[in-house]
Scaffold this motif. Structure first.
Motif, short mmCIF file in Angstrom:
data_model
loop_
_atom_site.label_atom_id
_atom_site.label_comp_id
_atom_site.label_asym_id
_atom_site.label_seq_id
_atom_site.Cartn_x
_atom_site.Cartn_y
_atom_site.Cartn_z
N SER A 11 -6.03 -52.82 60.39
CA SER A 11 -6.89 -54.12 60.43
C SER A 11 -6.95 -55.51 61.05
O SER A 11 -6.45 -56.36 59.94
N VAL A 56 -1.54 -54.34 54.33
CA VAL A 56 -1.79 -55.67 54.17
C VAL A 56 -1.06 -57.08 55.11
O VAL A 56 -1.30 -57.37 55.65
N GLY A 71 -8.40 -55.53 51.30
CA GLY A 71 -7.52 -54.66 51.90
C GLY A 71 -6.46 -53.88 51.00
O GLY A 71 -6.45 -52.50 51.68
#
Lengths: 326, 308, 517, 299
Positions: free
Chosen positions: D171, D108, D225
């Motif tokens: 992501s 993340v 996340g």
């Protein structure tokens, strides 16, 4: 004022919101009456309980957390509080309808305005779809919108036009009582006048009784027959318009008039009422207004004032007048 | 509207070119010589060199990329290194299974998620709501592959209700669809609930109630129609996710889909299939997104008026 | 829910999409297993762990494809389940000189497309095989100039140099006989429309899912007993066993060791366990310090408890290896002494080699569960002789690259002696000419072993060959370029009503004689 | 016409001043009232504790094989049983919390920093740069995350570090979009204008004024996340491309335990539960944070 002409009588109505943070006494032991064809103004600051009163009459107080704790709402001789939801549905939109404060949000954005008007017609009148649409167009014309626009969606209208649509929805079934919850607050000043005119005209045309909720004393003077001033859930003064404007009794009412800017006087400064509305979960003991009241007495913080009829048809909830009566 | 769709389709071109470049670069610089992999551990060096030449693997990177794009524009995305069949055919043979799986997964999740979300929203903080929300959160938290294994253990091994592999008969589709569907059902439930809660608080819902409309219609017509937009977004995203993410489900249930083809091809350094596959899924995904955007217009007239 | 037009439309659109999608898929029903009805089944469903790559035997050399090809094609020579050579499409053969063999072909054999099988097909097939990058090495000993069609049913095949194991190589599934006309007509799509002479004809191939074969009613030998064979691709090991248990398939190949007892105990199932031709080994990079020291290699052999590996990794299926070949391979030395677990000896050897305090090493493997498991155990056990290892799991492609380039310390790999002949199992792995990609990834060499392997390759007398191989194996064992780890077993499970199924050590089992009871 | 507006205004003023005083204290106050979020936070706290003090807590070592004690079902000696190498599963799960939290947070971190920077630059400068960055983000978005991660891992090779990178890259787009959106809304606000007026450079404006003010959505996205990253890593391990043994990553423990699932349920069950509880806790906290940071914020 206790005769059978009364269309609506509210007796000792109390509505509370029960939340984790405490109980909000939104409406406390309210007593009001409206005769056929009459217009009642309900005046107060934000949070005074005006809208709750209106929703209470429709029995639409969001539950939970809201709840009608006690009292009666007698409409055409029947107590609405005791009625079932399905009985109430026959009254809502039909005999009692409501105009909401913000026309920008009170129309369903994904339905055509025609359908939204036709919906209420279909619900309460025995008509087919085509007839309902026709009626919807008719209503649009009546509020000053070309009927051909019934296929348009709300976002294609301006705020004032939307409020006209809302009014059309409210009046589509010839209600006997119309509750207008600050119908002009969200509109431009020029539009406000138009909408008010429209409402007044239609009210006369349909001979509808009306509850006009507002915090605008100007509007009250213009359209209302009687006025109830609300503060922290209580009706603290209730009388006809003329008397209210000529001899307001309650210190709060007097304060309200004091805070109106008067264009004709040279004084450019407002005299706002000092202090703030009390925290609704923590209303002061005794008279809820006493911390802000210029005429507060010791007793005001200890005992709740009773509803006192200072002269026929003029009720005040204030210990000042309770004492004089005694 | 037509212009809007056309413009969106045109915008796909550079995106696809970019996808191709990224995947091509990644595959190109991945260690492992495809020629060697194709020939296996016991092939002589000379044959490896011969095959490398045949495949054009010794050309400079840009030449290889240019050749690929040039051919791709003409509809030729190469031949599989392992089977020597056209990649397009390999993918199209596998695609129906993946599409079926994803579509069934979405169907499961929608038919489970939307009603649950609506009931939860209308009875906020009720027992039902609490249970549904905990269940939904657990559903989101549960690894997909783990859930698939559990379903196999329970429904095919213990109860013998459904077969544990294959994907041609309806009964074979039940477990994979459930595996894939429940986790996105959980997401859709949560989305539906929060979206409905948001909408139910709106003034026009009060208006509808004030008209004397029955509560069920207020909820299912007035509220739901307005709550659908974020829900559709999530469904669209889920559909795309399921298309690509069916990889695990496909391997657990031995489903001959694109996802598994991709993983097998990545492991085998079968570059043409990987490129073709990623490109294909990316295009499908983009089409689903476009479809979602068109659906918005269908659901919300405000959005429709923006698509000019 | 009451009517809601938009949601309904949305849902029905999705439903249509699903139906379209479902309709797109070739939706044939799984063939009736007929368990309940009592009628005799004539469809055999076989589950294996991976999809067929190609049904052109020259286009691939993978097990799943061979298993199907085996049913479609015949080879000149057959190798039976005991690894004995039998006549196949060739009725008889004869060695003419050091280099040349003459084969008499069976007459009246027809391909599935109706063509007659002749010597020209043999020539065509072998020349085509030689061209193949994938299986060329299997027939690589053959001299393309030396293939001579004598008449329609006689052919001479010559090798470049004397090559004793030729017959075993011709028995490999990759040497299955193709029809020239079918191959030419099929062109690039031949792999999807294979034509052979075998007991089953190709019917349908649903990629990733299954291959369906039907009985060849014109088969030259005993016809197949079942009418249809379906090879289903069930990748998950557990799922394959579950399908077998639930009757979704009749035979499951490659039962995972963890499921052995379950299949054994199931009343409805039969477990088949036979020694296979596969071995697993841990190779050293003998071209690198400290693995160039034989004492270190031996020490590690002593330090690793291979019996416990068989137990822990293979759940007791198969056995710990003594040398480089499994006992069923021709030429295997069956009396080699197993290193055995001996920590004291290992420490002693390490001390002698000057590595009393150990060293750091990496163990490379690919992502194969068993190999990764072995790596973990080895890593753990080597700590006892102060070797700190790092396990490096890389992808198959990378793995082959790196080990061929000699970038490794130790690596775990397997080898299957498909021809069942020691030549196949030793030459590529231990001959100095085979360094790197060709197969000798340990970079270990020994002149004597080179000599022995070369001699055995050209020697015609089997007894002498066996002798050469025995000597070579003794040296290899002593020199320990590998940790001799494991000899595998073929594990298959069948439903109880499946009869006549026998496993072939090479893993491609014949199905012609399988029937239902 | 006239209105009673006094109290209205004052209420607003009050609300604003309350918020300005100490936004984070306010958030913490609201978060503390959310029981499920606190429950989630407690679990995460426990995990962090396990991760830090694993050496002290775990009854056995990471890789204490005992090939004679394989497949022991949960008992007093081995609370969660032993695996196929006779290793204590509880100990490995405790050590595994290190790996999973590391993967989750670092992945993340990678995506939030990269995505955040891209988004901030795109939003702040706008124009062509914005266009280039956002088209790049679109391209990344067009490839489903797991496929992207698989491709990246196969290009880089498996292993802890590469898994974190692969999952992280997957992501980036969502952070880029969130940050860009909030930068766009902040860019023209007065305090940014003011900072520009006093001559602060762009980096300073972005890092001191814009980023802190767009933290709320980033924090929510990051919390969720982390959960997503742990799940993705486990998924990669499941198909054999993840973190390699003997590292006790939960996903790879589950994956190697699945072949024994039918006989020895505990091997795959406990790592599976560990993943589930962690994700569950992170989701609870994430939801709570979302409500606490901005009740109207919806992902």
């Amino acid at each position: 004022m206790k005769d059978n002409k009364n269309l609506l009588e509210i007796k000792d109505l109390s509505i509370h919101y029960i939340t984790d943070d405490g109980t909000v006494r939104a409406v406390e032991e309210m007593n009001l009456e409206i005769g056929v064809g009459e217009t009642l103004g309900l005046v107060g600051e934000t949070g005074a309980g005006k809208t709750t009163t209106a929703l209470g009459i429709m029995n639409l107080v969001p539950n939970p957390p809201g709840k009608i704790i006690g009292g009666e709402i007698v409409f055409e001789g029947e107590d609405l509080v005791k009625k079932s939801q399905s009985e109430l549905r026959k009254i809502r939109g039909n005999k009692i309808s409501m105009i909401f404060q913000d026309p920008m949000t009170s129309l369903n954005p994904v339905m055509t305005v025609g359908d939204q008007i036709a919906e209420v017609v279909k619900l309460h009148q025995n008509v087919n779809a085509a007839e309902a649409t026709e009626r919807a167009m008719e209503m649009l014309e009546k509020v000053g919108i070309p009927g051909t626009r019934h296929k348009d969606f709300p976002h294609q209208f301006s705020g004032g036009m939307r409020q006209r649509v809302v009014i059309a929805i409210a009046l589509a079934c010839n209600p006997t009582l119309l509750i207008a919850d600050e119908p002009t607050t969200a509109l431009d000043v020029t539009i406000q006048a138009q909408v008010l005119d429209l409402m007044r005209n239609l009210k006369h045309e349909f001979n509808t009784s009306m509850i006009m909720i507002t915090h605008d004393l100007g509007v009250v003077a213009e359209v209302c027959d009687k006025v109830a001033i609300m503060y922290a859930g209580n009706v603290i003064e209730y009388t006809d318009v003329k008397r209210l404007y000529t001899s307001p009794k309650h210190p709060y009412t007097i304060g309200l008039f004091g805070s109106i800017p008067d264009i004709e006087s040279d004084e450019s400064r407002l005299k706002p009422i000092k202090g703030l509305m009390p925290d609704p979960t923590n209303i002061p003991s005794g008279c809820p207004f006493h911390p802000r009241c210029p005429k507060a007495m010791d007793i005001c913080s200890q005992r709740k004032p009773k509803n006192t009829e200072v002269e026929p048809g003029h009720f005040v909830k204030c210990l000042l007048f309770e004492n004089t009566e005694k | 509207m037509h212009k809007y769709i056309l413009r969106r389709l045109l915008m796909l071109v550079p995106v696809m070119l970019g996808v191709t470049l990224i995947v091509f670069t990644m595959m190109h610089f991945t260690p492992g010589d495809p020629a060697k992999i194709m020939l296996g551990e016991s092939a002589p060096e000379a044959e490896v060199i011969k095959l490398r030449e045949e495949l054009g693997l010794d050309d400079p990177f840009l030449v290889q990329f240019g050749r690929y794009v040039f051919n791709a524009v003409q509809g030729d995305i190469g031949r599989s290194y392992t089977t020597n069949r056209p990649v397009a055919i390999e993918i199209m043979e596998r695609f129906p299974s993946t599409l079926k799986l994803a579509a069934l997964g979405v169907l499961v999740s929608v038919s489970l998620g939307i009603p649950t979300g609506i009931i939860s929203a209308t009875r906020q903080y009720s027992l039902f709501d609490n249970i549904a929300m905990v269940a939904a959160l657990l559903g989101v938290s549960m690894p997909n592959f783990w859930q698939g294994l559990m379903l196999i253990l329970f429904f095919s091994v213990q109860l013998k209700w459904f077969p544990s592999s294959g994907f041609s008969t309806p009964s074979q589709m039940v477990l994979p669809a459930l595996t894939l569907g429940t986790s996105s059902a959980a997401i859709i439930t949560r989305m539906t609930r929060s979206s409905m809660l948001e909408v139910i608080r709106q003034d026009y819902i009060r208006t509808a109630r004030a008209k004397g409309q029955a509560e069920s219609i207020v909820i299912n017509k007035h509220a739901l129609n307005n709550a659908l937009i974020p829900i559709i977004t999530v469904i669209g995203l889920q559909f795309g996710y399921l298309l690509g993410g069916a990889v695990l489900t496909e391997s657990i249930f031995s489903i001959p889909g694109v996802g598994r083809l991709m993983v097998e091809s990545i492991k085998a350094r079968n570059f043409p299939v990987v490129q073709g596959g990623v490109l294909f899924i990316a295009i499908t995904f983009s089409f689903v997104n476009l479809l979602v955007d068109i659906l918005y217009a269908f659901v919300d007239p405000r959005i429709k008026s923006q698509y000019k | 829910m009451r009517k809601n037009k938009k949601l309904l439309t949305l849902l029905s659109m999705m439903l249509v999409l699903v139906l379209v999608a479902v309709g797109c898929g070739t939706s044939t029903e799984t063939p009736d297993t007929g368990d309940a009805t009592g009628e005799v089944k004539d469809t055999l469903i076989v589950g294996q762990g991976a999809d067929v790559v190609s049904l052109d035997p020259h286009a691939t050399n993978d097990q799943p494809s061979s298993r199907v090809s085996k049913q479609i094609y015949n080879t000149l020579v057959n190798q039976n389940e005991a690894m004995e050579l039998e006549p196949g499409l060739a009725e008889s053969w004869e060695k003419i000189d050091d280099l040349t063999w003459e084969f008499k072909l069976r007459q009246g054999v027809k391909f599935h497309n109706g063509e007659d099988f002749t010597a020209n097909d043999v020539k065509f097939t072998l020349l085509r095989a030689l061209e193949s990058a994938k299986i060329g090495h299997i027939v690589g000993a053959i001299n393309p100039e030396g293939i001579e069609v004598v008449d329609n049913h006689t052919i001479k095949i010559a090798t470049n140099e004397p090559f004793a194991p030729l017959l075993a190589h011709l028995a490999h599934t990759a040497a299955g006989m193709l029809n020239e006309k079918a191959v030419t007509e099929g062109g690039e799509n031949y792999a999807q429309n294979p034509v052979g002479t075998g007991p089953f004809k190709f019917q349908e191939w649903k990629t990733g899912e299954s291959v369906t074969l039907t009985r060849n009613d014109d088969y030259f030998a005993d016809k197949a007993k079942v009418k249809t064979v379906v090879f289903r691709n069930i990748t998950e090991n557990t799922a394959r066993v579950i399908e077998l248990e639930t009757g979704g398939i009749d035979i499951a190949y490659d039962i995972p060791p963890t499921e052995v007892s379950r299949v054994e105990e199931d009343q409805n199932l039969v477990l088949l366990r036979d020694e296979s031709l596969s071995t697993a080994y841990i190779g050293f990079n003998a071209g690198k310090e400290p693995y160039n020291d034989v004492r270190v290699r031996q020490a590690i052999n002593y330090a690793i408890d291979t019996d416990s590996i068989v137990e822990a990794v293979y759940q007791g299926v198969g056995k710990a290896a003594k040398g480089p070949l499994g006992t069923n391979v021709f030429g295997a030395h069956t009396d080699l002494e197993q290193y055995g677990y001996n920590l004291e000896k290992a420490k002693e050897l390490m001390k002698e080699a000057g590595y009393e305090n150990g060293f750091k090493a990496t163990i490379m493997t690919n992502e194969n569960q068993q190999r990764m498991d072995i790596a973990e155990i080895v890593q753990n056990q080597l700590r006892d002789i102060n070797i700190e290892t790092e396990v490096q799991v890389v992808e198959w492609g990378t793995y082959l690259d790196e080990t061929a380039a000699g970038k490794h310390d130790m690596f775990i790999l397997g080898w299957t002696t498909v021809t069942g002949d020691a030549d196949y199992g030793l030459y590529a792995l231990f001959h100095s000419s085979q360094f790197g990609d060709a197969g000798n990834r340990t970079f270990w060499s020994n002149d004597k072993v080179d000599e022995l392997l070369d001699a055995a390759r050209v020697e015609a007398d089997p007894a002498k060959r066996a002798e050469y191989y025995s000597e070579a194996q003794e040296i290899i064992r002593e020199e320990a370029p590998w940790v001799f780890t494991y000899n595998g077993e073929n594990l298959a499970g069948t439903r109880k009503n499946v009869k006549g199924f026998k496993q072939h050590p090479a893993g491609h089992h014949k199905l012609v004689s399988v029937y239902f009871e | 016409m006239s209105k009673i507006k006094t109290s209205n205004n004052q209420e607003e003023v009050k609300a604003v001043s309350k918020k300005k005083r100490s936004p984070w204290v306010e958030v913490w106050r609201r978060l503390r009232q959310n029981k499920s979020a606190m429950f989630g936070l407690a679990i995460i706290g426990l995990l962090v504790f396990c991760a830090i003090f694993a050496d002290l807590i775990a009854p056995y070592g990471i890789d204490d094989q005992d090939l004679r004690a394989r497949f022991i079902t949960p008992s007093r000696d081995y609370l969660f049983g032993t695996d196929n190498f006779g290793r204590d599963i509880l100990s490995r799960i405790i050590y595994g919390s290190r790996v999973s939290l590391q993967v989750g947070f670092i992945a993340v971190g990678i995506s939030a920093l990269t995505g955040g920077a891209l988004g901030a630059i795109a939003g702040f400068y706008g124009g062509r740069l914005d266009n280039v960055i956002m088209r790049f983000v679109d391209i990344l978005l067009a490839i489903p995350g797991i496929l992207l991660a698989i491709s990246i891992v196969s290009a880089l090779g498996p292993g802890l570090q590469n898994v974190m990178i692969a999952v992280g890259i997957g992501s980036i787009p969502s952070y880029a979009r969130i940050v860009r959106a909030s930068v766009l809304s902040l860019r023209d606000q007065e305090f940014v204008e003011a900072a520009k007026a006093v001559g602060a450079n762009d980096f300073r404006i972005i890092s001191k004024h814009i980023i802190p003010n767009s933290m709320a959505p980033i924090i929510v996205q990051a919390t969720l996340g982390v959960a997503g990253a742990i799940l993705s890593a486990a998924g990669l391990s499941f198909i054999g491309l993840g973190i390699q043994p003997p590292t006790p990553e939960w996903g790879s423990m589950l994956s190697s335990g699945r072949q024994y699932l039918r006989d020895y349920w505990h091997i795959a069950t406990f790592p599976g539960l560990a993943i589930m509880i962690t994700i569950f806790a992170l989701n609870l906290l994430g939801d709570g944070l979302r409500d606490a940071l901005d009740p109207r914020l919806k992902s």
